[in-house]
Design an enzyme around this catalytic site. Structure first.
Site, PDB file in Angstrom:
ATOM      1  N   ASP A  70      24.510 -38.637  -3.635  1.00 47.87           N
ATOM      2  CA  ASP A  70      24.170 -37.929  -4.232  1.00 47.87           C
ATOM      3  C   ASP A  70      25.059 -37.203  -3.955  1.00 47.87           C
ATOM      4  OD1 ASP A  70      22.330 -39.542  -5.792  1.00 47.87           O
ATOM      5  OD2 ASP A  70      20.842 -38.051  -4.990  1.00 47.87           O
ATOM      6  N   GLU A 110       0.858  -1.077  -0.066  1.00 45.51           N
ATOM      7  CA  GLU A 110       0.051  -0.232  -0.221  1.00 45.51           C
ATOM      8  C   GLU A 110       0.338   0.945   0.293  1.00 45.51           C
ATOM      9  OE1 GLU A 110      -2.303  -3.079   2.554  1.00 45.51           O
ATOM     10  OE2 GLU A 110      -0.040  -2.618   1.413  1.00 45.51           O
ATOM     11  N   CYS A 143      -2.606  -4.086   6.864  1.00 51.85           N
ATOM     12  CA  CYS A 143      -2.285  -4.348   8.415  1.00 51.85           C
ATOM     13  C   CYS A 143      -2.727  -2.730   9.188  1.00 51.85           C
ATOM     14  CB  CYS A 143      -1.026  -4.854   8.024  1.00 51.85           C
ATOM     15  SG  CYS A 143       0.295  -2.864   8.064  1.00 51.85           S
ATOM     16  N   ARG A 153      13.192 -23.921  -5.310  1.00 42.55           N
ATOM     17  CA  ARG A 153      14.323 -23.564  -4.039  1.00 42.55           C
ATOM     18  C   ARG A 153      13.865 -22.274  -3.853  1.00 42.55           C
ATOM     19  NH1 ARG A 153      19.326 -27.600  -5.438  1.00 42.55           N
ATOM     20  NH2 ARG A 153      18.039 -30.088  -5.317  1.00 42.55           N
ATOM     21  N   TRP A 190      20.200 -38.089 -15.264  1.00 40.70           N
ATOM     22  CA  TRP A 190      18.479 -37.197 -15.262  1.00 40.70           C
ATOM     23  C   TRP A 190      17.161 -38.019 -15.022  1.00 40.70           C
ATOM     24  CZ3 TRP A 190      19.968 -33.366 -11.386  1.00 40.70           C
ATOM     25  CH2 TRP A 190      21.401 -32.655 -11.221  1.00 40.70           C
TER      26      TRP A 190
END
Length: 368
Positions: A200, A52, A75, A184, A170
């Site tokens: 891995d 805002e 808020c 992520r 893959w």
């Protein structure tokens, strides 16, 4: 343009803050006067101006008498920023259109009430479904103080996450892997087990251009993470937590020296208690976790009722093999009616692969 059109624009703006506002919500705002957009803004990152105030700052003319479209209830309390309700009143805005109600106990209808008490016309529920969906993570975290957990895995069409030799690079193509790095970036933390680290040697970082790394959390009950692993070698650059049941200072010392935080937590059935870990992460302000574990860790999280969403990347391949790993292992359920139920499933094509996303039905754990 009508109210829904302006709110849709506010939603587009809000999404620009994705990955940066945690643990705050994503919020967008648009100011309209005499049918013209005179200001717009979004919450750019945690601690920065709210949407805002950003919209008011960008105004091309006086906002007095304007309508404010905002994706979340303004808020009304002092946090890192002053209350947006006061900014709205000071600006002379006469109408406020809101998408979602804010479940934060510090707001929760109080913001709307303050505006109405001061004579501002307030309308709610415009594009509410889309506005609510935008802030699933925030709504969950603010009401439970627990992270919103997304269980993610990639598998072949015969349900394998690796070949019989353990090879997994893959399974999916580049488009799917790019999407993983976007996720992520969105999540505050990424969680994996020590078995994944040993097998891995992953980095568990975000390699999206302009993205941010999540906090790396490794479940390592007996502190078996190799000291020469990529996780350890980069622990000073990327925040890393080892969650363990080991309390011996001598075993913890080399990990702490490498830059890791080591949390000693209770055990549950021979492993780190995931519920205790989630509670601890929540206390640290971590609002979301991307779970990239193996079958045992995935089942533990599901069995304890800690998962809110499941993301499955499916590649049009078949690995076969009775010994090849599957994404959810553990003990499993006894009968089909005990299954973990998933709802609101969507399917997104990503190159040759597909992403299935479902929410975990909230009551599925009631009988466990």
């Amino acid at each position: 343009m009508n109210d829904a059109d302006y709110m849709s624009l506010a939603l587009e703006l809000a999404r620009r803050g994705m990955g940066w506002t945690s643990p705050n919500p994503m919020v967008g705002a648009v100011l309209v006067k005499d049918g013209q957009i005179i200001g717009q803004g979004w919450h750019t990152r945690y601690g920065a101006l709210h949407a805002e105030r950003e919209a008011l700052k960008s105004c091309t003319q006086s906002p007095q008498g304007a309508t404010l479209y905002v994706t979340l209830e303004p808020c009304c309390h002092h946090g890192r920023q002053p209350p947006c309700t006061q900014a709205i009143l000071d600006a002379g805005i006469t109408r406020v259109v809101v998408g979602s109600h804010d479940p934060n106990p510090l707001v929760a209808g109080k913001g709307l009430r303050i505006l109405r008490e001061h004579g501002i016309q307030v309308e709610t529920g415009v594009c509410q479904e889309a506005c609510d969906a935008l802030n699933q993570v925030f709504f969950h975290y603010i009401q439970t103080r627990q992270p919103y957990v997304v269980l993610k895995y990639a598998m072949t069409m015969d349900g394998k996450i690796a070949t019989r030799t353990g090879a997994s690079k893959w399974i999916t193509g580049e488009a799917a892997r790019r999407r993983v790095h976007e996720d992520r970036h969105r999540c505050a933390a990424i969680l994996a087990g020590v078995g994944t680290v040993i097998a891995d040697d992953p980095l568990l970082t975000c390699r999206m251009e302009g993205g941010k790394n999540p906090i790396r959390v490794i479940c390592d009950t007996h502190l078996r993470t190799p000291l020469d692993s990529q996780i350890l070698r980069t622990a000073r650059e990327v925040p890393t937590i080892l969650a363990t049941a080991c309390a011996e200072e001598g075993q913890r010392a080399p990990y702490e020296a490498a830059g890791c935080r080591v949390w000693t937590l209770p055990e549950r059935e021979g492993h780190v208690d995931l519920a205790a870990l989630m509670a601890h992460l929540g206390q640290e302000g971590v609002d979301s976790v991307l779970l990239e574990g193996g079958g045992t860790l995935n089942w533990s999280a599901l069995e304890q009722g800690l998962v809110q969403k499941v993301q499955v990347y499916i590649a049009p391949k078949l690995f076969g093999g009775g010994a090849a790993k599957s994404p959810v292992e553990g003990l499993g359920v006894e009968t089909p009616d005990q299954a973990v139920r998933l709802v609101h499933t969507t399917i997104t094509p990503l190159g040759e692969d597909f992403l299935l996303e479902s929410e975990v039905e909230s009551h599925v754990y009631r009988d466990r």
